[in-house]
Design a protein around this motif. Sequence first.
Motif, PDB file in Angstrom:
ATOM      1  N   GLU A   1      48.079  42.079  38.943  1.00 28.92           N
ATOM      2  CA  GLU A   1      46.748  42.470  38.298  1.00 28.92           C
ATOM      3  C   GLU A   1      46.020  43.638  39.224  1.00 28.92           C
ATOM      4  N   LEU A   2      45.551  44.464  38.162  1.00 29.44           N
ATOM      5  CA  LEU A   2      44.506  45.434  38.375  1.00 29.44           C
ATOM      6  C   LEU A   2      43.187  45.311  38.218  1.00 29.44           C
ATOM      7  N   VAL A   3      42.283  45.699  39.293  1.00 35.96           N
ATOM      8  CA  VAL A   3      40.773  45.315  39.207  1.00 35.96           C
ATOM      9  C   VAL A   3      40.063  46.575  39.510  1.00 35.96           C
ATOM     10  N   LEU A   4      38.583  46.642  39.201  1.00 41.00           N
ATOM     11  CA  LEU A   4      37.806  47.499  39.735  1.00 41.00           C
ATOM     12  C   LEU A   4      37.391  47.123  41.226  1.00 41.00           C
ATOM     13  N   GLY A   5      37.504  48.209  42.288  1.00 35.54           N
ATOM     14  CA  GLY A   5      37.237  48.029  43.436  1.00 35.54           C
ATOM     15  C   GLY A   5      36.394  48.998  43.977  1.00 35.54           C
ATOM     16  N   GLN A   6      35.892  48.960  45.213  1.00 37.57           N
ATOM     17  CA  GLN A   6      34.972  49.678  46.015  1.00 37.57           C
ATOM     18  C   GLN A   6      35.468  49.974  47.290  1.00 37.57           C
ATOM     19  N   LEU A   7      35.810  51.221  47.588  1.00 42.15           N
ATOM     20  CA  LEU A   7      36.499  51.703  49.018  1.00 42.15           C
ATOM     21  C   LEU A   7      35.248  52.564  49.620  1.00 42.15           C
TER      22      LEU A   7
ATOM     23  N   PRO B   1      47.066  54.870  27.453  1.00 44.24           N
ATOM     24  CA  PRO B   1      45.620  54.670  27.055  1.00 44.24           C
ATOM     25  C   PRO B   1      44.894  54.678  28.378  1.00 44.24           C
ATOM     26  N   LEU B   2      45.565  54.221  29.569  1.00 45.48           N
ATOM     27  CA  LEU B   2      44.649  54.248  30.731  1.00 45.48           C
ATOM     28  C   LEU B   2      44.501  55.714  31.282  1.00 45.48           C
ATOM     29  N   THR B   3      45.688  56.245  30.935  1.00 43.55           N
ATOM     30  CA  THR B   3      45.607  57.881  31.450  1.00 43.55           C
ATOM     31  C   THR B   3      44.313  58.703  30.609  1.00 43.55           C
ATOM     32  N   SER B   4      44.682  58.388  29.440  1.00 44.54           N
ATOM     33  CA  SER B   4      43.670  58.903  28.394  1.00 44.54           C
ATOM     34  C   SER B   4      42.359  58.459  28.792  1.00 44.54           C
TER      35      SER B   4
ATOM     36  N   HIS C   1      32.234  54.437  49.797  1.00 40.32           N
ATOM     37  CA  HIS C   1      31.176  54.637  48.823  1.00 40.32           C
ATOM     38  C   HIS C   1      31.732  55.065  47.445  1.00 40.32           C
ATOM     39  N   PHE C   2      33.067  54.847  47.250  1.00 43.75           N
ATOM     40  CA  PHE C   2      33.562  55.476  45.980  1.00 43.75           C
ATOM     41  C   PHE C   2      34.271  54.216  45.195  1.00 43.75           C
ATOM     42  N   PHE C   3      34.367  54.392  43.903  1.00 44.44           N
ATOM     43  CA  PHE C   3      35.079  53.401  43.254  1.00 44.44           C
ATOM     44  C   PHE C   3      36.524  53.669  42.820  1.00 44.44           C
ATOM     45  N   ALA C   4      37.438  52.661  42.381  1.00 44.51           N
ATOM     46  CA  ALA C   4      38.607  52.798  42.310  1.00 44.51           C
ATOM     47  C   ALA C   4      39.291  51.860  41.472  1.00 44.51           C
ATOM     48  N   LEU C   5      40.372  52.094  40.831  1.00 42.59           N
ATOM     49  CA  LEU C   5      41.176  50.779  40.289  1.00 42.59           C
ATOM     50  C   LEU C   5      42.067  50.416  41.566  1.00 42.59           C
ATOM     51  N   VAL C   6      42.146  49.156  42.163  1.00 41.10           N
ATOM     52  CA  VAL C   6      43.146  48.657  42.992  1.00 41.10           C
ATOM     53  C   VAL C   6      43.867  47.305  42.621  1.00 41.10           C
ATOM     54  N   PRO C   7      44.896  47.016  43.409  1.00 44.02           N
ATOM     55  CA  PRO C   7      45.471  45.688  42.908  1.00 44.02           C
ATOM     56  C   PRO C   7      44.331  44.724  43.379  1.00 44.02           C
ATOM     57  N   GLY C   8      44.586  43.609  42.854  1.00 46.58           N
ATOM     58  CA  GLY C   8      43.677  42.291  43.108  1.00 46.58           C
ATOM     59  C   GLY C   8      44.135  41.679  44.189  1.00 46.58           C
ATOM     60  N   SER C   9      45.486  41.897  44.704  1.00 42.21           N
ATOM     61  CA  SER C   9      45.706  41.346  45.909  1.00 42.21           C
ATOM     62  C   SER C   9      46.952  42.170  46.568  1.00 42.21           C
ATOM     63  N   LEU C  10      47.286  41.941  47.777  1.00 41.02           N
ATOM     64  CA  LEU C  10      48.233  42.671  48.309  1.00 41.02           C
ATOM     65  C   LEU C  10      49.551  42.473  47.452  1.00 41.02           C
ATOM     66  N   CYS C  11      50.406  43.647  47.364  1.00 39.59           N
ATOM     67  CA  CYS C  11      51.497  43.489  46.562  1.00 39.59           C
ATOM     68  C   CYS C  11      52.772  44.187  47.483  1.00 39.59           C
ATOM     69  N   GLN C  12      53.422  43.201  48.007  1.00 37.64           N
ATOM     70  CA  GLN C  12      54.347  43.822  48.876  1.00 37.64           C
ATOM     71  C   GLN C  12      55.308  44.835  48.450  1.00 37.64           C
ATOM     72  N   PRO C  13      55.840  44.730  47.085  1.00 38.33           N
ATOM     73  CA  PRO C  13      56.686  45.802  46.755  1.00 38.33           C
ATOM     74  C   PRO C  13      55.966  47.045  46.583  1.00 38.33           C
TER      75      PRO C  13
ATOM     76  N   ALA D   1      37.276  47.959  31.162  1.00 41.37           N
ATOM     77  CA  ALA D   1      37.496  46.525  31.074  1.00 41.37           C
ATOM     78  C   ALA D   1      38.865  46.032  30.262  1.00 41.37           C
ATOM     79  N   GLU D   2      39.522  46.956  29.362  1.00 44.34           N
ATOM     80  CA  GLU D   2      40.600  46.874  28.589  1.00 44.34           C
ATOM     81  C   GLU D   2      41.953  46.902  29.738  1.00 44.34           C
ATOM     82  N   HIS D   3      41.590  47.416  30.908  1.00 43.76           N
ATOM     83  CA  HIS D   3      42.695  47.659  31.796  1.00 43.76           C
ATOM     84  C   HIS D   3      42.634  46.828  32.922  1.00 43.76           C
ATOM     85  N   THR D   4      41.605  46.119  33.102  1.00 41.37           N
ATOM     86  CA  THR D   4      41.276  45.342  34.408  1.00 41.37           C
ATOM     87  C   THR D   4      41.724  43.865  34.204  1.00 41.37           C
ATOM     88  N   GLY D   5      42.036  43.386  35.340  1.00 43.26           N
ATOM     89  CA  GLY D   5      42.569  41.653  34.886  1.00 43.26           C
ATOM     90  C   GLY D   5      43.880  41.600  34.374  1.00 43.26           C
ATOM     91  N   LYS D   6      44.494  42.951  34.378  1.00 38.13           N
ATOM     92  CA  LYS D   6      45.768  42.780  33.805  1.00 38.13           C
ATOM     93  C   LYS D   6      46.991  43.460  34.571  1.00 38.13           C
TER      94      LYS D   6
END
Length: 228
Positions: free
Chosen positions: A94-100, A14-17, A102-114, A193-198
Amino acid sequence: MRYALYFTPPKDDPLTSLAARWLGRDAFSDEIFSDKAIGPVPAGHAELTADPRRYGFHATLKAPFDLASSVTERDLLEVAAEFASQTKAFTIPELVLGQLGHFFALVPGSLCQPLQDFASRVVKTFEPLRAPLSDHDIARRKPEGLTEPQRANLLRWGYPYVNDEFRFHMTLTGPVPAARQPELQEILRERFAEHTGKPLDISSLAIFAEEERGAAFTVRSWLPLAGA
């Protein structure tokens, strides 16, 4: 022909779509979606999503590269298949909406070493297959504006943002004018919203291909990781 090693969820996810419709193109099928087909969109949506639309919904692991003169596409596919079969799938907590910038992206909520380790392994494993950057390609990256570690990465690995400089991001817009950033942030927060915070499963490695410079990137091969 250029190739890239990306992460993207399965084609029927569903996220891909959702992301394909937001960007206006599906990298698996190369189907194009008009703004009318995806519901209400912000003014100038086609322009705001033009850059990520060409690349398709993805997170860069190894940036686009030419194959070395002695390497064929079959060699690339074989290395990728072996790598995927020997690399265990894992999950970003956790996946969150982030801003890098001037652009927006879906990013990890925190550093994920793996995730950091996985990306670094991709860069190093496929490096022997990459042709050296041309002077033109180096200049395109504007090395004068990079930090010293980023310049070193560019010359050694063909891309500034690898290893310690790597930041996983699944791009949703090109540069957004500062005055419009609050508006786009709210629209994207609601839309995804259906894909963030998860959690997000990192369950695959994808090879994207660009038939010629400036063409749209499409999925050449999507390979599940071990245990996915």
